[in-house]
Design an enzyme around this catalytic site. Structure first.
Site, mmCIF file in Angstrom:
data_model
loop_
_atom_site.group_PDB
_atom_site.id
_atom_site.type_symbol
_atom_site.label_atom_id
_atom_site.label_comp_id
_atom_site.label_asym_id
_atom_site.label_seq_id
_atom_site.Cartn_x
_atom_site.Cartn_y
_atom_site.Cartn_z
ATOM 1 N N TYR A 159 -1.544 -0.304 10.674
ATOM 2 C CA TYR A 159 -1.772 -0.706 9.281
ATOM 3 C C TYR A 159 -0.572 -0.285 8.433
ATOM 4 O O TYR A 159 -0.027 -1.089 7.658
ATOM 5 C CB TYR A 159 -3.065 -0.070 8.747
ATOM 6 C CG TYR A 159 -3.334 -0.391 7.289
ATOM 7 C CD1 TYR A 159 -3.775 -1.648 6.908
ATOM 8 C CD2 TYR A 159 -3.122 0.575 6.287
ATOM 9 C CE1 TYR A 159 -4.013 -1.948 5.572
ATOM 10 C CE2 TYR A 159 -3.355 0.278 4.957
ATOM 11 C CZ TYR A 159 -3.810 -0.984 4.595
ATOM 12 O OH TYR A 159 -4.038 -1.285 3.268
ATOM 13 N N SER A 192 0.848 -1.198 0.000
ATOM 14 C CA SER A 192 0.000 0.000 0.000
ATOM 15 C C SER A 192 0.878 1.240 0.000
ATOM 16 O O SER A 192 2.012 1.214 0.500
ATOM 17 C CB SER A 192 -0.859 0.016 1.267
ATOM 18 O OG SER A 192 -1.492 1.267 1.438
HETATM 19 P P1 NDP Z 1 -11.313 -5.998 0.351
HETATM 20 O O1 NDP Z 1 -11.775 -5.895 1.773
HETATM 21 O O2 NDP Z 1 -12.307 -5.890 -0.731
HETATM 22 O O3 NDP Z 1 -10.496 -7.366 0.152
HETATM 23 C C1 NDP Z 1 -9.757 -7.985 1.169
HETATM 24 C C2 NDP Z 1 -9.760 -9.466 0.904
HETATM 25 O O4 NDP Z 1 -8.960 -10.142 1.877
HETATM 26 C C3 NDP Z 1 -11.138 -10.085 0.964
HETATM 27 O O5 NDP Z 1 -11.293 -10.909 -0.175
HETATM 28 C C4 NDP Z 1 -11.140 -10.940 2.222
HETATM 29 O O6 NDP Z 1 -11.979 -12.063 2.002
HETATM 30 C C5 NDP Z 1 -9.654 -11.294 2.319
HETATM 31 N N1 NDP Z 1 -9.226 -11.594 3.682
HETATM 32 C C6 NDP Z 1 -9.290 -10.783 4.773
HETATM 33 N N2 NDP Z 1 -8.839 -11.423 5.860
HETATM 34 C C7 NDP Z 1 -8.468 -12.658 5.436
HETATM 35 C C8 NDP Z 1 -7.934 -13.800 6.090
HETATM 36 N N3 NDP Z 1 -7.701 -13.810 7.418
HETATM 37 N N4 NDP Z 1 -7.669 -14.905 5.356
HETATM 38 C C9 NDP Z 1 -7.904 -14.917 4.028
HETATM 39 N N5 NDP Z 1 -8.407 -13.877 3.355
HETATM 40 C C10 NDP Z 1 -8.690 -12.758 4.059
HETATM 41 O O7 NDP Z 1 -10.184 -4.885 0.206
HETATM 42 P P2 NDP Z 1 -9.115 -4.586 -0.955
HETATM 43 O O8 NDP Z 1 -9.405 -5.338 -2.170
HETATM 44 O O9 NDP Z 1 -8.991 -3.130 -1.013
HETATM 45 O O10 NDP Z 1 -7.798 -5.143 -0.273
HETATM 46 C C11 NDP Z 1 -6.858 -5.980 -0.951
HETATM 47 C C12 NDP Z 1 -5.447 -5.568 -0.541
HETATM 48 O O11 NDP Z 1 -5.181 -4.287 -1.062
HETATM 49 C C13 NDP Z 1 -5.256 -5.475 0.978
HETATM 50 O O12 NDP Z 1 -4.017 -6.057 1.318
HETATM 51 C C14 NDP Z 1 -5.226 -3.977 1.220
HETATM 52 O O13 NDP Z 1 -4.442 -3.668 2.358
HETATM 53 C C15 NDP Z 1 -4.583 -3.491 -0.073
HETATM 54 N N6 NDP Z 1 -4.804 -2.076 -0.379
HETATM 55 C C16 NDP Z 1 -6.073 -1.568 -0.530
HETATM 56 C C17 NDP Z 1 -6.248 -0.223 -0.790
HETATM 57 C C18 NDP Z 1 -7.594 0.397 -0.911
HETATM 58 O O14 NDP Z 1 -7.700 1.645 -0.919
HETATM 59 N N7 NDP Z 1 -8.678 -0.374 -1.046
HETATM 60 C C19 NDP Z 1 -5.097 0.688 -0.961
HETATM 61 C C20 NDP Z 1 -3.813 0.032 -0.803
HETATM 62 C C21 NDP Z 1 -3.692 -1.287 -0.526
HETATM 63 P P3 NDP Z 1 -12.689 -12.898 3.179
HETATM 64 O O15 NDP Z 1 -13.394 -11.902 4.050
HETATM 65 O O16 NDP Z 1 -13.607 -13.827 2.457
HETATM 66 O O17 NDP Z 1 -11.606 -13.630 3.887
#
Ligand code: NDP
Length: 249
Positions: free
Chosen positions: A158, A145
């Protein structure tokens, strides 16, 4: 049959139930890869995999649980065989002001965003090294990020997990490049996903107003970047990419 850029590749994408991981899984499948979609919500994974075709399947896995990771990795190996493209997109962002002292939230972020990535790296590094040794292209892609560099008050832990992930990616590249395994660290800025839904009402309002002011990236923007990165010739490693909305300073 058309030869797509990723035909023959075996991909694993964590965080594939929503947002950036889902868009990446979709893109890799559209480009011809077989894809294991990984996260905790099996129903969401199955729905998306069903739309992507017979080469895609969902595997419920909680990256914070060693037993769950072991079981999920075994399922992936059964169905996919050796993985040669691993994307770590699973992550969680919680507002955890230092003065509130929420050790539970800090631990959850560290365990998901950093230790969870390490569990997945541990599980698939032998596959990546073996695939590269057999002359195939092998990729590890970590979704970090802009929070690895920028300071957002209230989000110290974070940011720390993402700074650690960025540094880990750099170090892993040093360790894996002698084996011809590529490592890419992608740092997105504000992106319109479900990430903010884990915040309280104040946190969600803040993100909503940032979205209004800045105009966020779409998850598909990042999927396009990953699709480009992993389809370069195997001698080219795009190591570090920062992708920001134009108006995000
Ligand atoms: P979402 O919340 O849409 O996606 C996060 C995903 O992670 C979900 O599919 C969730 O699925 C999965 N997840 C969470 N906890 C677990 C776990 N314990 N085990 C397995 N899977 C897990 O957010 P984003 O798509 O935005 O996030 C994706 C990545 O991008 C993250 O690492 C985030 O930090 C990073 N990011 C996002 C930004 C933004 O502005 N959105 C900016 C910069 C980085 P489930 O609940 O089914 O497990």
């Amino acid at each position: 049959m058309t030869n797509l850029p990723l035909t023959g590749r075996n991909a694993v994408v964590t965080g594939a139930a929503s947002g950036i991981g889902a868009a990446i899984a979709e893109r890799l499948a559209a480009d011809g890869a077989a894809v294991a979609l990984v996260s905790r919500r099996q129903d969401r994974l199955d729905d998306l995999a069903g739309k992507l075709g017979p080469q895609a399947f969902g595997v419920a896995m909680d990256v914070t649980s060693p037993d769950s990771v072991d079981a999920g990795v075994a399922q992936i190996h059964d169905r996919l065989g050796r993985a040669d493209l691993v994307v770590n997109a699973a992550g969680v962002m919680l507002a955890a002001p230092i003065e509130a002292g929420r050790l539970d939230d800090w631990t959850r972020m560290i365990d998901t965003n950093l230790t969870g990535v390490l569990r997945v790296v541990q599980a698939f590094t032998p596959d990546l090294i073996e695939a590269a040794g057999a002359g195939q292209t092998a990729d590890l892609v970590n979704i970090s990020s802009i929070g690895a560099h920028a300071v957002f008050p209230g989000y110290a832990v974070y940011g720390a997990t993402k700074a650690a992930l960025t540094h880990l990616s750099t170090s892993l590249r040093a360790d894996l490049s002698p084996y011809d395994v590529r490592v890419t660290n992608l740092e997105p800025g504000l992106t319109d996903t479900e990430l903010a839904t884990h915040l309280d009402a104040t946190g969600q309002d803040l993100i909503a107003s940032m979205n209004d002011q800045i105009g966020p990236l779409h998850a598909t923007d990042l999927a396009d970047i990953v699709g480009f990165v992993v389809s370069r010739r195997r001698e080219l490693n795009l190591r570090q990419i920062i992708a920001l909305p134009t108006r995000q300073a």
